[in-house]
Design a protein around this motif. Structure first.
Motif, PDB file in Angstrom:
ATOM      1  N   LEU A   6       0.835  -1.205   0.000  1.00 29.13           N
ATOM      2  CA  LEU A   6       0.000   0.000   0.000  1.00 29.13           C
ATOM      3  C   LEU A   6       0.871   1.256   0.000  1.00 29.13           C
ATOM      4  O   LEU A   6       0.361   2.365   0.125  1.00 29.13           O
ATOM      5  CB  LEU A   6      -0.913  -0.004   1.235  1.00 29.13           C
ATOM      6  CG  LEU A   6      -1.956  -1.133   1.234  1.00 29.13           C
ATOM      7  CD1 LEU A   6      -2.701  -1.187   2.553  1.00 29.13           C
ATOM      8  CD2 LEU A   6      -2.935  -0.946   0.089  1.00 29.13           C
ATOM      9  N   GLU A   7       2.187   1.063  -0.103  1.00 26.33           N
ATOM     10  CA  GLU A   7       3.104   2.196  -0.048  1.00 26.33           C
ATOM     11  C   GLU A   7       4.363   1.792  -0.811  1.00 26.33           C
ATOM     12  O   GLU A   7       4.879   0.692  -0.614  1.00 26.33           O
ATOM     13  CB  GLU A   7       3.437   2.480   1.425  1.00 26.33           C
ATOM     14  CG  GLU A   7       3.802   3.893   1.749  1.00 26.33           C
ATOM     15  CD  GLU A   7       5.233   4.262   1.392  1.00 26.33           C
ATOM     16  OE1 GLU A   7       5.515   5.467   1.318  1.00 26.33           O
ATOM     17  OE2 GLU A   7       6.062   3.352   1.181  1.00 26.33           O
ATOM     18  N   PRO A   8       4.878   2.674  -1.693  1.00 25.59           N
ATOM     19  CA  PRO A   8       5.968   2.235  -2.580  1.00 25.59           C
ATOM     20  C   PRO A   8       7.290   1.893  -1.873  1.00 25.59           C
ATOM     21  O   PRO A   8       7.900   0.880  -2.198  1.00 25.59           O
ATOM     22  CB  PRO A   8       6.141   3.424  -3.543  1.00 25.59           C
ATOM     23  CG  PRO A   8       5.428   4.576  -2.915  1.00 25.59           C
ATOM     24  CD  PRO A   8       4.362   4.004  -2.039  1.00 25.59           C
ATOM     25  N   MET A   9       7.712   2.709  -0.885  1.00 19.10           N
ATOM     26  CA  MET A   9       8.968   2.358  -0.224  1.00 19.10           C
ATOM     27  C   MET A   9       8.816   1.047   0.555  1.00 19.10           C
ATOM     28  O   MET A   9       9.740   0.239   0.626  1.00 19.10           O
ATOM     29  CB  MET A   9       9.435   3.466   0.727  1.00 19.10           C
ATOM     30  CG  MET A   9      10.803   3.167   1.341  1.00 19.10           C
ATOM     31  SD  MET A   9      11.398   4.455   2.450  1.00 19.10           S
ATOM     32  CE  MET A   9      10.502   4.072   3.961  1.00 19.10           C
ATOM     33  N   GLU A  10       7.622   0.843   1.121  1.00 18.04           N
ATOM     34  CA  GLU A  10       7.387  -0.400   1.866  1.00 18.04           C
ATOM     35  C   GLU A  10       7.443  -1.619   0.948  1.00 18.04           C
ATOM     36  O   GLU A  10       7.794  -2.709   1.384  1.00 18.04           O
ATOM     37  CB  GLU A  10       6.063  -0.341   2.616  1.00 18.04           C
ATOM     38  CG  GLU A  10       6.022   0.697   3.740  1.00 18.04           C
ATOM     39  CD  GLU A  10       7.198   0.592   4.710  1.00 18.04           C
ATOM     40  OE1 GLU A  10       7.603  -0.536   5.032  1.00 18.04           O
ATOM     41  OE2 GLU A  10       7.722   1.648   5.122  1.00 18.04           O
ATOM     42  N   SER A  31       1.233   3.847  -5.700  1.00 15.05           N
ATOM     43  CA  SER A  31       2.373   4.653  -6.158  1.00 15.05           C
ATOM     44  C   SER A  31       2.662   5.856  -5.267  1.00 15.05           C
ATOM     45  O   SER A  31       3.723   6.454  -5.375  1.00 15.05           O
ATOM     46  CB  SER A  31       2.124   5.117  -7.591  1.00 15.05           C
ATOM     47  OG  SER A  31       0.922   5.877  -7.635  1.00 15.05           O
ATOM     48  N   GLN A  32       1.715   6.226  -4.396  1.00 18.68           N
ATOM     49  CA  GLN A  32       1.897   7.467  -3.636  1.00 18.68           C
ATOM     50  C   GLN A  32       2.527   7.218  -2.261  1.00 18.68           C
ATOM     51  O   GLN A  32       2.065   6.369  -1.514  1.00 18.68           O
ATOM     52  CB  GLN A  32       0.545   8.179  -3.439  1.00 18.68           C
ATOM     53  CG  GLN A  32      -0.151   8.503  -4.753  1.00 18.68           C
ATOM     54  CD  GLN A  32       0.738   9.300  -5.691  1.00 18.68           C
ATOM     55  OE1 GLN A  32       1.256  10.360  -5.331  1.00 18.68           O
ATOM     56  NE2 GLN A  32       0.971   8.772  -6.901  1.00 18.68           N
ATOM     57  N   PRO A  33       3.581   7.966  -1.950  1.00 15.93           N
ATOM     58  CA  PRO A  33       4.266   7.732  -0.674  1.00 15.93           C
ATOM     59  C   PRO A  33       3.438   8.140   0.547  1.00 15.93           C
ATOM     60  O   PRO A  33       2.583   9.021   0.456  1.00 15.93           O
ATOM     61  CB  PRO A  33       5.522   8.603  -0.772  1.00 15.93           C
ATOM     62  CG  PRO A  33       5.263   9.577  -1.854  1.00 15.93           C
ATOM     63  CD  PRO A  33       4.253   8.976  -2.773  1.00 15.93           C
ATOM     64  N   PRO A  60      13.013   8.953   1.198  1.00 13.80           N
ATOM     65  CA  PRO A  60      13.808   9.219  -0.015  1.00 13.80           C
ATOM     66  C   PRO A  60      13.011  10.012  -1.057  1.00 13.80           C
ATOM     67  O   PRO A  60      11.783  10.061  -0.991  1.00 13.80           O
ATOM     68  CB  PRO A  60      14.128   7.814  -0.528  1.00 13.80           C
ATOM     69  CG  PRO A  60      13.103   6.917   0.076  1.00 13.80           C
ATOM     70  CD  PRO A  60      12.750   7.519   1.397  1.00 13.80           C
ATOM     71  N   ALA A  61      13.712  10.589  -2.012  1.00 13.54           N
ATOM     72  CA  ALA A  61      13.032  11.314  -3.091  1.00 13.54           C
ATOM     73  C   ALA A  61      12.165  10.330  -3.863  1.00 13.54           C
ATOM     74  O   ALA A  61      12.604   9.222  -4.162  1.00 13.54           O
ATOM     75  CB  ALA A  61      14.068  11.941  -4.011  1.00 13.54           C
ATOM     76  N   PRO A  62      10.919  10.712  -4.171  1.00 21.30           N
ATOM     77  CA  PRO A  62      10.009   9.798  -4.877  1.00 21.30           C
ATOM     78  C   PRO A  62      10.640   9.236  -6.160  1.00 21.30           C
ATOM     79  O   PRO A  62      10.444   8.066  -6.495  1.00 21.30           O
ATOM     80  CB  PRO A  62       8.814  10.687  -5.209  1.00 21.30           C
ATOM     81  CG  PRO A  62       8.835  11.755  -4.175  1.00 21.30           C
ATOM     82  CD  PRO A  62      10.262  11.983  -3.826  1.00 21.30           C
ATOM     83  N   GLU A  63      11.439  10.036  -6.821  1.00 23.44           N
ATOM     84  CA  GLU A  63      12.060   9.574  -8.071  1.00 23.44           C
ATOM     85  C   GLU A  63      12.998   8.379  -7.800  1.00 23.44           C
ATOM     86  O   GLU A  63      13.054   7.432  -8.574  1.00 23.44           O
ATOM     87  CB  GLU A  63      12.805  10.741  -8.738  1.00 23.44           C
ATOM     88  CG  GLU A  63      13.301  10.441 -10.136  1.00 23.44           C
ATOM     89  CD  GLU A  63      12.336   9.569 -10.979  1.00 23.44           C
ATOM     90  OE1 GLU A  63      12.823   8.620 -11.610  1.00 23.44           O
ATOM     91  OE2 GLU A  63      11.101   9.832 -10.978  1.00 23.44           O
ATOM     92  N   GLN A  64      13.693   8.431  -6.655  1.00 27.18           N
ATOM     93  CA  GLN A  64      14.590   7.310  -6.302  1.00 27.18           C
ATOM     94  C   GLN A  64      13.800   6.028  -6.081  1.00 27.18           C
ATOM     95  O   GLN A  64      14.228   4.947  -6.473  1.00 27.18           O
ATOM     96  CB  GLN A  64      15.355   7.634  -5.021  1.00 27.18           C
ATOM     97  CG  GLN A  64      16.454   8.655  -5.194  1.00 27.18           C
ATOM     98  CD  GLN A  64      17.148   8.892  -3.858  1.00 27.18           C
ATOM     99  OE1 GLN A  64      16.492   9.198  -2.862  1.00 27.18           O
ATOM    100  NE2 GLN A  64      18.459   8.741  -3.844  1.00 27.18           N
ATOM    101  N   VAL A  65      12.648   6.180  -5.437  1.00 31.39           N
ATOM    102  CA  VAL A  65      11.808   5.009  -5.184  1.00 31.39           C
ATOM    103  C   VAL A  65      11.339   4.425  -6.511  1.00 31.39           C
ATOM    104  O   VAL A  65      11.416   3.209  -6.747  1.00 31.39           O
ATOM    105  CB  VAL A  65      10.598   5.383  -4.294  1.00 31.39           C
ATOM    106  CG1 VAL A  65       9.668   4.189  -4.112  1.00 31.39           C
ATOM    107  CG2 VAL A  65      11.084   5.891  -2.947  1.00 31.39           C
TER     108      VAL A  65
END
Ligand SMILES: Cc1ncc(C[n+]2csc(CCOP(=O)(O)OP(=O)(O)O)c2C)c(N)n1
Lengths: 532, 195
Positions: free
Chosen positions: B75-79, B97-99, B107-112
């Motif tokens: 439910l979360e991109p970094m996770e 897709s939304q942090p 981190p910067a969304p682009e890095q994720v």
């Protein structure tokens, strides 16, 4: 009867109900909480009048459970692992008196400390008390052990310790339930006074009886359906598993075991199958969740040295829970290709909720303590408010065991710390803080005790808190002067008032209790859900 | 048949409801299932995950071994990235897709996104937006589940049955809305899957 998808905790609860339970006694604690909650919510339990309210702490819970068993009925007593430390006095002595109606004590241990201060393995305490123990490998076994356990307890006349760990408590699987048994009627132990009055003369007899009972317990283990020997061709190694370690072993041998395996689910250790394994195999690998309890015990078990592998010789890590991978490594299985965690992934620690009253308490307190740079020490305790240790607050110095905040502040004050402050939650206060407060009152120790009252036991999911609505009268009753029991509402708009009260009470050279009171927002949400 | 999946998110996002629906579907399908959840401390806005294992043969371990999950559903991109060691080399990552920003050093969304792009098989969707377009942000999790349906190894119809069972108590309208959300997620996943 039927098939259900149950958490391990729920399987235990349903099994107890099906086995004719009359009462569950518990104080919440992860990962044991859902056992009692399941019974509290079960209509069937209401119909059968099963007693299930939360107790003030684990000690009061176990003593009440013992009382119910004295009267011939079946009781269940549940706690997280550290709860058994609190109940240890009753626990050790219930092993002396024994029980009349069946008693099952559930300890939910938390290796890897997902939500705990330590990872103690309560099989050590079970061995210490010398009572039979059960350790399920799957939810069905957890169900069966409880369903049949009350009879075992009644037959042997002793309480049983059922030991589960986080992955058993909080993992769901299908469980088949059985025919319902009747509840026991009220009855009394015939030789009651010779068992329950532990005066030294009687206690000596009881201890001899307990020592004698060890033979019976071992015999029970040797015929137990939970201790199973699986033979296999490659005898260079024999494997002993306990509890859920068996699953991690099986995961690594999808086509069947290569080496003989002894799966243990009931203690004391069964002598015969261990002898068989030791005679058949050159070396023994012990897979157990938690401390190397069996591994240590096996060293001299047969009166001869065995070549043992496990947590002590680093075949497995000494700390933390087992995983299918750590067991695979111990068995020398090859490693499957896997991705690494990208470096950009950051830790996401738990935090106090936005809008939580504990936040306001720490903000006001931090402001006030700026006047005492370096000298002020804030001793805290266990609950959501322990998160005051983390940024942005960094407010507290300690979190040891439930209730320790008050008494540590007392000791520190006596060592010369000023101001010595304590932050404790309402449920923790009634669990183990009240006695320490009486110590403070008796010596008029200069401590400022903040009971951050959210009117619930929030950390474990919002259970009722034993002293809600009565904290001031409890404190006054214990002897805190009326004018030094101060209540406030922790909200931003009240910061000036809050700071003023805190400053005054810190200045007071005696015991003061400050009670910031505002309901937990999570608990409120559950009670009054917003409809959209 | 065997599907090992990891559900990931932030405490409070509701991964356990998704797990419950899949569980019901698996039960109806007559599959074996094990599901390890994390309760307690970590639920306060920390990272949370659940190991869900489905199979037509008995399942041994409650935990998924490293490198063996067919799917990470997040439910979360970094996770979604935190549990990569458990993913099979050719497994799917299906994520919102939304942090969720509750830490200062996110981190910067682009890095994720870049890390996600490195993986062979991904679906990243703004399920909140899809849910809002359906009229209720509350069904975002069901949209997310819908997006995972092509990779679960259980028939779509069974998942629908699971949704019906779980939301039955909340009334006909809620059931219908969630079935729509499930469909919207499944459609969006087909449109945005990579490859
Ligand atoms: C001996 C023992 N029993 C139970 C627990 C589990 N436990 C940790 S915090 C907590 C609740 C604390 O409630 P409260 O003091 O009211 O604080 P809140 O979480 O509501 O802020 C419990 C039951 C524990 N850590 N130790």
């Amino acid at each position: 009867m039927g098939k259900h998808l149950f958490l391990g905790d729920e399987a235990i609860a349903q099994a107890a109900i099906d086995a004719g339970l009359s009462g569950v006694y518990a104080y919440p604690g992860t990962p044991s909480t859902e056992i009692t909650e399941y019974i509290q919510n079960a209509t069937e339990a209401k119909e059968k009048n099963i007693r299930s309210k939360w107790c003030v702490n684990e000690k009061t819970a176990m003593e009440a459970a013992l009382g119910m068993c004295y009267a011939g009925k079946r009781a269940l007593c549940c706690m997280k692992h550290v709860g058994l430390n609190v109940a240890a006095d009753c626990f050790m002595n219930a092993a002396m008196s024994g029980v009349h109606g069946g008693l099952i004590i559930v300890t939910a241990d938390d290796p890897s400390m997902h939500s705990s201060q330590n990872e103690q393995d309560n099989r050590v305490l079970g061995n210490f008390a010398m009572i039979p123990m059960l350790e399920p490998s799957c939810q069905q076994e957890a169900y069966d052990m409880v369903y049949n356990g009350f009879e075992l307890s009644e037959k042997t006349g002793y309480p049983l310790l059922l030991r589960i760990t986080t992955r058993m408590a909080h993992s769901r699987a299908t469980v088949e339930t059985r025919r319902k048994k009747e509840q026991n009627r009220l009855s009394f132990p015939q030789d009651g006074k010779q068992r329950f009055i532990l005066l030294p003369g009687i206690a000596r007899q009881r201890f001899k009886a307990l020592l004698k009972a060890q033979e019976t317990f071992t015999r029970e283990s040797e015929v137990s359906p939970y201790n199973v020997y699986f033979d296999a061709p490659d005898k260079r190694l024999g494997i002993i598993t306990t509890g859920i370690a068996f699953n991690y072993l099986s995961e690594n041998y999808p086509e069947g075991f290569e080496h003989p395996v002894l799966k243990i689910g009931q203690y004391p250790l069964p002598r015969k199958p261990i002898e068989r394994l030791a005679n058949a195999c050159g070396e023994i690998l012990v897979l157990e969740e938690g401390f190397p309890v069996v591994e240590e015990q096996l060293k001299g078990f047969l009166g001869r040295g065995l070549i043992l592998h496990g947590r002590l010789d680093q075949t497995l890590p000494r700390d933390g829970e087992l995983t299918p991978d750590s067991v695979g490594r111990a068995l020398g299985k090859s490693i499957v290709a896997y991705y690494d965690v990208p470096e950009i992934v950051k830790q996401r620690p738990p935090a106090l909720c936005a809008g939580c009253g504990h936040r306001d308490v720490y903000e006001a307190l931090n402001e006030v303590l700026k006047s005492y740079p370096d000298t002020a020490k804030v001793f805290s305790d266990i609950g959501c408010y322990t998160l005051g240790a983390l940024p942005p607050f960094h407010s507290i110095e300690s979190c040891i065991d439930m209730g320790a905040s008050i008494t540590m502040a007392k000791g520190a004050a006596e060592a010369g710390v000023f101001p010595a402050i304590c932050v404790i939650g309402d449920s923790t206060f009634t669990h183990s803080g009240m006695t320490g407060l009486l110590d403070c009152v008796n010596e008029q120790t200069p401590v400022t005790i903040i009971i951050s009252d959210n009117e619930t036991t929030a950390m474990t999911g919002g259970q009722n808190s034993a002293g809600t609505g009565r904290l001031e009268s409890i404190c006054r009753g214990l002897g805190v002067a009326e004018e030094h029991v101060r209540v406030m509402i922790p909200l931003k708009k009240n910061y000036e008032e809050m700071k003023g009260i805190l400053r005054e009470e810190i200045a007071y050279k005696g015991v003061s209790v400050v009670i910031p009171r505002r309901a937990c927002i999570q608990t409120l949400k559950r009670k009054h859900p917003v409809r959209k | 048949m065997k599907t090992d999946l990891i559900l990931a998110g932030v405490g409070g996002q509701g991964i356990l409801t998704i797990a419950a629906i899949i569980g019901q579907a698996a039960l109806l399908e007559g599959l074996y299932m094990k599901q390890a959840e994390v309760h307690g401390m970590s639920q306060r806005g920390g990272d949370v995950q659940s190991n869900l294992r489905l199979s037509d043969r008995p399942i041994a371990s409650d935990l998924i071994p490293r490198g063996q999950a067919e799917l990470i559903l997040a439910l979360e991109p970094m996770e979604s990235l935190r549990y990569l060691p458990f993913l099979k080399q050719d497994g799917w990552v299906v994520t919102h897709s939304q942090p969720y920003l509750n830490i200062p050093n996110y981190p910067a969304p682009e890095q994720v996104n870049e890390e996600l792009r490195k993986l062979p098989r991904t679906v990243a969707l703004d399920v909140e937006k899809i849910a809002k377009d359906l009229g209720s942000a509350q069904v975002a999790n069901t949209v997310m589940l819908g997006a995972a349906t092509p990779f679960l190894g259980i028939g779509y119809h069974r998942i629908e049955n699971g949704v019906e069972r779980i939301f039955r108590g909340k009334g006909e309208a809620i059931v219908r809305l969630n079935l729509q959300a499930l469909r919207a997620g499944a459609d969006a996943a087909q449109a945005h899957r990579n490859p």
